[in-house]
Design a protein around this motif. Structure first.
Motif, PDB file in Angstrom:
ATOM      1  N   MET A   5       0.553  -1.232   0.394  1.00  0.00           N
ATOM      2  CA  MET A   5       0.379   0.355  -0.129  1.00  0.00           C
ATOM      3  C   MET A   5       0.550   2.011  -0.096  1.00  0.00           C
ATOM      4  SD  MET A   5      -1.181  -0.154   3.878  1.00  0.00           S
ATOM      5  CE  MET A   5      -2.087  -1.803   4.188  1.00  0.00           C
ATOM      6  N   TYR A   6       0.263   2.190  -0.672  1.00  0.00           N
ATOM      7  CA  TYR A   6       0.664   4.240  -0.418  1.00  0.00           C
ATOM      8  C   TYR A   6       0.366   4.677   1.178  1.00  0.00           C
ATOM      9  CZ  TYR A   6       3.279   2.520  -4.794  1.00  0.00           C
ATOM     10  OH  TYR A   6       3.615   1.829  -5.709  1.00  0.00           O
ATOM     11  N   MET A   7       1.265   5.531   1.380  1.00  0.00           N
ATOM     12  CA  MET A   7       0.607   5.888   2.730  1.00  0.00           C
ATOM     13  C   MET A   7       1.039   7.224   2.480  1.00  0.00           C
ATOM     14  SD  MET A   7       0.760   2.930   5.913  1.00  0.00           S
ATOM     15  CE  MET A   7      -0.366   4.022   6.875  1.00  0.00           C
ATOM     16  N   ASP A   8       0.519   8.474   3.161  1.00  0.00           N
ATOM     17  CA  ASP A   8       0.819   9.933   2.737  1.00  0.00           C
ATOM     18  C   ASP A   8       2.048  10.444   4.084  1.00  0.00           C
ATOM     19  OD1 ASP A   8      -1.175  10.695   1.386  1.00  0.00           O
ATOM     20  OD2 ASP A   8      -2.768  11.223   3.084  1.00  0.00           O
ATOM     21  N   ASP A   9       2.872  10.698   3.522  1.00  0.00           N
ATOM     22  CA  ASP A   9       4.465  10.766   4.486  1.00  0.00           C
ATOM     23  C   ASP A   9       3.778  11.545   5.756  1.00  0.00           C
ATOM     24  OD1 ASP A   9       6.382  10.434   2.705  1.00  0.00           O
ATOM     25  OD2 ASP A   9       6.085  11.836   0.983  1.00  0.00           O
ATOM     26  N   ALA A  10       2.533  12.131   5.938  1.00  0.00           N
ATOM     27  CA  ALA A  10       2.392  12.402   7.147  1.00  0.00           C
ATOM     28  C   ALA A  10       1.843  11.473   8.105  1.00  0.00           C
ATOM     29  CB  ALA A  10       1.173  13.839   7.027  1.00  0.00           C
ATOM     30  N   VAL A  11       2.248  10.235   7.170  1.00  0.00           N
ATOM     31  CA  VAL A  11       1.068   8.972   8.491  1.00  0.00           C
ATOM     32  C   VAL A  11       2.631   8.635   9.365  1.00  0.00           C
ATOM     33  CG1 VAL A  11       0.377   6.633   8.467  1.00  0.00           C
ATOM     34  CG2 VAL A  11      -0.417   8.576   6.913  1.00  0.00           C
ATOM     35  N   ASP A  12       2.196   8.490  10.136  1.00  0.00           N
ATOM     36  CA  ASP A  12       2.830   7.363  11.387  1.00  0.00           C
ATOM     37  C   ASP A  12       3.255   6.137  11.421  1.00  0.00           C
ATOM     38  OD1 ASP A  12       4.954   6.339  13.650  1.00  0.00           O
ATOM     39  OD2 ASP A  12       3.725   7.539  15.647  1.00  0.00           O
TER      40      ASP A  12
END
Lengths: 83, 83
Positions: free
Chosen positions: B45-52
């Motif tokens: 999956m791809y996650m936003d950079d802001a996510v921990d």
């Protein structure tokens, strides 16, 4: 023994309903910022040291483990593993 | 974006009929020297950079992606991916 980990993933453009379902469930659970979830298979096995891993794994993926029309595969080999 | 690859495998001692079936088929096809085939899942999956990522992925695995009673999970994170 060698430990071989084979990663089988759907090719780009192939629909992945299971991934879509997981993406929907994650959003429902409040996990935002998750995109393009794709589900693949991970096959782990131990092979004798005498075996030509590259040739055998390629052949096994082509014939049985993956569907080369819609799936890609990669593999890692860990040498000298005590099974 | 960060690309997260989650590997979900059955714990040791948990029966894996799919792995056994593959092992049998490989033997039938003439691939000797293959042992202890185990099948797991690979979720990308791809996650936003802001996510921990660490906290979120741990929670997602515990709640939805894996069954912690019978499955182990590990994950790799690739930073700075253009999705």
């Amino acid at each position: 023994m060698k430990k071989v980990s084979i990663h089988i993933t759907l090719k780009e453009g192939v629909l992945d309903p299971e991934g879509k379902a997981i993406e929907g469930s994650l959003a429902t659970l409040g996990y935002e910022g998750v995109k393009e979830v794709r589900v693949g298979k991970l096959i782990e096995m131990y092979m004798d040291d005498a075996v030509d891993v590259k040739a055998e794994v390629e052949a096994m993926c082509q014939k049985l483990l993956a569907n080369p029309v819609i799936e890609n595969y990669t593999y890692d080999v860990e040498e000298g593993v005590v099974s």
